[in-house]
Scaffold this motif. Sequence first.
Motif, short mmCIF file in Angstrom:
data_model
loop_
_atom_site.label_atom_id
_atom_site.label_comp_id
_atom_site.label_asym_id
_atom_site.label_seq_id
_atom_site.Cartn_x
_atom_site.Cartn_y
_atom_site.Cartn_z
N VAL A 1 0.86 -1.02 0.02
CA VAL A 1 0.06 0.00 0.07
C VAL A 1 0.80 1.32 -0.08
N GLY A 2 0.70 2.24 -1.00
CA GLY A 2 1.29 3.58 -0.87
C GLY A 2 2.41 3.51 -1.75
N LYS A 3 3.44 4.45 -1.39
CA LYS A 3 4.66 4.54 -2.11
C LYS A 3 5.56 3.36 -2.18
N MET A 4 5.89 3.00 -3.32
CA MET A 4 7.03 1.89 -3.41
C MET A 4 8.15 2.35 -3.99
N HIS A 5 8.00 3.22 -5.08
CA HIS A 5 9.22 4.04 -5.61
C HIS A 5 10.17 3.08 -6.10
N PHE A 6 9.64 2.02 -6.80
CA PHE A 6 10.61 1.06 -7.43
C PHE A 6 10.88 1.89 -8.92
N SER A 7 12.20 1.60 -9.44
CA SER A 7 12.48 2.26 -10.90
C SER A 7 12.98 1.03 -11.67
N PRO A 8 12.67 1.51 -12.98
CA PRO A 8 12.06 2.43 -13.71
C PRO A 8 10.40 2.43 -13.58
N ASP A 9 9.96 1.41 -13.34
CA ASP A 9 8.16 1.26 -13.25
C ASP A 9 7.85 1.15 -11.86
N PRO A 10 7.49 2.07 -11.08
CA PRO A 10 7.07 1.97 -9.67
C PRO A 10 5.70 1.34 -9.44
N TRP A 11 5.23 1.16 -10.87
CA TRP A 11 3.78 0.28 -10.63
C TRP A 11 4.10 -1.23 -10.95
#
Length: 342
Positions: free
Chosen positions: A68-78
Amino acid sequence: PAMDRLVREGTSFTRCYTPSPVCVPARHALATGLPPHQINCFDNDTESMPFPSLMEKLQARGYQTHGVGKMHFSPDPWRNWGFDSRDTSEEIQPINSEQDDFCRFLRNNGYGHVKEPHGVRSEMYYVPQPSQLPERLHNTTWVADRSLEFLENRGTSKPFFLWTSFIKPHPPFEVPTPWDKLYRASDMLPPFRPEKFEALLSYWNHFQNRYKYRDKGYDEMLVRTMKALYYACISFIDHQVGRLLAGLGKELDNTLVILTSDHGEHLGDYGSFGKRSMLDVSAKIPMLVRQPAHFKAGVICDTPTTLLDILPTCLGFAGLPAGSTVSEGQDLVSIATGDSKR
């Protein structure tokens, strides 16, 4: 009150440091158990991660995983990256807001006109500001609500892993009424600006002061106001943590609870703002752990720890033996009991 409860009922690791005082490298290090130089992740625009995550390892162990909330994985946070399900809410809004569950939630509740729901950025990035949202619709409330919804509706045939990730107190410093009046600027201490503090700043500190619009003079009352709103953001999060602990009910003592952060915030100390330094204000982070069967209540542990220790700790609780996974971290149980050689 809620964090104080975790201190009273759990173990406080008072010398915990992030492997990198930058969002994405810190979060990838937490999820992989490997430091940034081993996973080649040094900034927020890293390439896709080829390493298995904690969530994927727990999935393989039969866990139900939810974020839930901010994951901030890169390059695809989703990207799911090992989550069976997610309620997405990222600090940087996507071009297609349909990707973001929180944005859809606001539209469905008549607040789709708010284009920067986490606070106005750009020149306003470090200007404290009132929230454009009421408390019941604020992202901090939403993250707790969605986490509680998962706890209420999850399947009971599997153990669970829940990553509850609040965006705040990340700037912009904004919080809904009445929390915005909880602390007053005049009561805040001024920032720590020791003699010759400029010599302690790196290129990156000067760089971030420039792009955060904070390098054109010093206004002490403005910085005190920032601190008051920053504290208010934390108190608002603390309220939600209390709701989550209550929501676990009779399962609380059977659940490993870890409260931590990806990095700190200069907040005017050393004449700097943001993160990106190895000074304590930026690199030192909280690490509170509660699980009565393995962590004694009220213990203060000053052995150095890191976000890398979370993966082996969680896998240990999942029944995976030490050495069954590659990690630079150590089980926090062994650190707390003094069995670690760190």
